[in-house]
Scaffold this motif. Structure first.
Motif, mmCIF file in Angstrom:
data_model
loop_
_atom_site.group_PDB
_atom_site.id
_atom_site.type_symbol
_atom_site.label_atom_id
_atom_site.label_comp_id
_atom_site.label_asym_id
_atom_site.label_seq_id
_atom_site.Cartn_x
_atom_site.Cartn_y
_atom_site.Cartn_z
ATOM 1 N N ALA A 122 -64.630 -25.445 -5.187
ATOM 2 C CA ALA A 122 -65.462 -24.749 -6.173
ATOM 3 C C ALA A 122 -64.718 -23.531 -6.725
ATOM 4 O O ALA A 122 -64.797 -23.229 -7.923
ATOM 5 C CB ALA A 122 -66.781 -24.324 -5.539
ATOM 6 N N GLY A 123 -63.977 -22.828 -5.853
ATOM 7 C CA GLY A 123 -63.170 -21.701 -6.312
ATOM 8 C C GLY A 123 -62.038 -22.142 -7.219
ATOM 9 O O GLY A 123 -61.730 -21.476 -8.214
ATOM 10 N N LEU A 146 -62.483 -25.734 -30.190
ATOM 11 C CA LEU A 146 -63.135 -26.979 -29.774
ATOM 12 C C LEU A 146 -62.334 -27.709 -28.707
ATOM 13 O O LEU A 146 -62.891 -28.146 -27.694
ATOM 14 C CB LEU A 146 -63.330 -27.880 -31.000
ATOM 15 N N VAL A 147 -61.025 -27.835 -28.917
ATOM 16 C CA VAL A 147 -60.188 -28.559 -27.938
ATOM 17 C C VAL A 147 -60.149 -27.807 -26.614
ATOM 18 O O VAL A 147 -60.203 -28.420 -25.540
ATOM 19 C CB VAL A 147 -58.759 -28.763 -28.498
ATOM 20 N N ILE A 148 -60.082 -26.489 -26.646
ATOM 21 C CA ILE A 148 -60.096 -25.697 -25.412
ATOM 22 C C ILE A 148 -61.399 -25.914 -24.651
ATOM 23 O O ILE A 148 -61.404 -26.087 -23.425
ATOM 24 C CB ILE A 148 -59.893 -24.199 -25.731
ATOM 25 N N SER A 149 -62.514 -25.935 -25.363
ATOM 26 C CA SER A 149 -63.812 -26.155 -24.716
ATOM 27 C C SER A 149 -63.877 -27.535 -24.083
ATOM 28 O O SER A 149 -64.373 -27.693 -22.959
ATOM 29 C CB SER A 149 -64.941 -25.998 -25.741
ATOM 30 N N VAL A 150 -63.373 -28.527 -24.795
ATOM 31 C CA VAL A 150 -63.421 -29.904 -24.277
ATOM 32 C C VAL A 150 -62.575 -30.050 -23.017
ATOM 33 O O VAL A 150 -63.011 -30.658 -22.033
ATOM 34 C CB VAL A 150 -62.956 -30.900 -25.363
ATOM 35 N N ILE A 151 -61.362 -29.495 -23.021
ATOM 36 C CA ILE A 151 -60.514 -29.659 -21.838
ATOM 37 C C ILE A 151 -61.041 -28.836 -20.660
ATOM 38 O O ILE A 151 -60.846 -29.219 -19.504
ATOM 39 C CB ILE A 151 -59.033 -29.311 -22.127
ATOM 40 N N TYR A 170 -65.145 -31.350 -14.584
ATOM 41 C CA TYR A 170 -65.671 -32.618 -14.075
ATOM 42 C C TYR A 170 -64.636 -33.346 -13.213
ATOM 43 O O TYR A 170 -64.972 -33.942 -12.179
ATOM 44 C CB TYR A 170 -66.108 -33.516 -15.227
ATOM 45 N N ALA A 171 -63.364 -33.301 -13.623
ATOM 46 C CA ALA A 171 -62.315 -33.972 -12.856
ATOM 47 C C ALA A 171 -62.151 -33.331 -11.483
ATOM 48 O O ALA A 171 -62.026 -34.028 -10.458
ATOM 49 C CB ALA A 171 -60.998 -33.928 -13.623
ATOM 50 N N LEU A 172 -62.166 -32.004 -11.438
ATOM 51 C CA LEU A 172 -62.030 -31.314 -10.158
ATOM 52 C C LEU A 172 -63.275 -31.486 -9.295
ATOM 53 O O LEU A 172 -63.187 -31.507 -8.067
ATOM 54 C CB LEU A 172 -61.744 -29.830 -10.391
#
Length: 229
Positions: free
Chosen positions: A144-145, A189-194, A200-202
């Motif tokens: 989580a950290g 927008l791209v920064i927000s998406v990544i 979610y991946a982590l």
């Protein structure tokens, strides 16, 4: 629609800047894990030391990113790295310390003492207890950290473009200087998406690394203790 059209028409450039952005963040967070987790382990059983280390890390977090990047320039210019990727990685590395150290120390401090006593009764050494019992139980809070540090740094890395580190922040800077809303919105927008995708991946990795049958109430207690620390 104009922003989406701009992204599609300039996908090659955006992919290149995205690679730079992810490289800076991944390197900074990776180095922070290598130092933050051991530091969290070291201070987990020493309340006085824990207080001072977390206070110092908290002070680093309060420094505005533009100011920290600016401070890096004269210092690192002495060794030839005043601008570019190096000062950006160092600054993001410093910003990553607080969530990783705090979550690691909180997770280990919150482990049921009965589990440690049982491990000692089984003849485990300190290292064996840490590796086989304590760290597996602490994984959810540690991850989580890491998630928090990653998401924060994805946003802060945009400011690193001002010191020549590249990344998606370059689009935002160009959008501001050229009064081009398309570039500004495309970068944001791209920064927000990544950032969302990385979180979610982590989180998926966190679930994968969490031992089966881990007591949910223990995790909740750890999060509550972390929130009040």
């Amino acid at each position: 629609m104009e922003t989406l059209r701009f992204i599609l028409d300039n996908h090659g450039l955006i992919s290149f800047l995205l690679g730079q952005h992810l490289f800076i963040v991944a390197l900074a967070v990776g180095l922070a894990i290598l130092t933050g987790v051991p530091a969290g382990i070291a201070i987990s059983q020493h309340a006085g030391l824990r207080r001072w280390v977390l206070a110092f890390a908290a002070v680093l977090m309060t420094i505005p990113s533009a100011a920290l990047f600016g401070l890096m320039i004269p210092v690192l210019s002495l060794v030839g790295y005043g601008i570019g990727v190096v000062p950006a990685v160092i600054a993001l590395f410093l910003y990553s310390q607080l969530p990783i150290i705090r979550n690691t120390s909180t997770a280990l401090s919150n482990i049921d003492p009965a589990l440690r006593e049982a491990a000692i009764g089984m003849g485990m050494s300190t290292w064996q207890r840490l590796r086989k019992v304590e760290l597996p139980l602490a994984v959810p809070l540690i991850m989580a950290g890491v998630r928090m540090a990653t998401v924060i740094n994805i946003g802060i890395a945009a400011i690193a473009a001002y010191i020549g580190a590249g990344g998606l922040g370059s689009l935002i800077i160009r959008g501001i200087t050229q009064t081009d809303t398309r570039q500004l919105l495309a970068g944001a927008l791209v920064i927000s998406v990544i950032a969302i995708a990385a979180d979610y991946a982590l989180y998926a990795l966190q679930r994968l690394l969490t031992p089966r049958g881990l007591n949910t109430s223990t995790l909740m207690a750890g999060r509550l203790k972390e929130a009040t620390t």
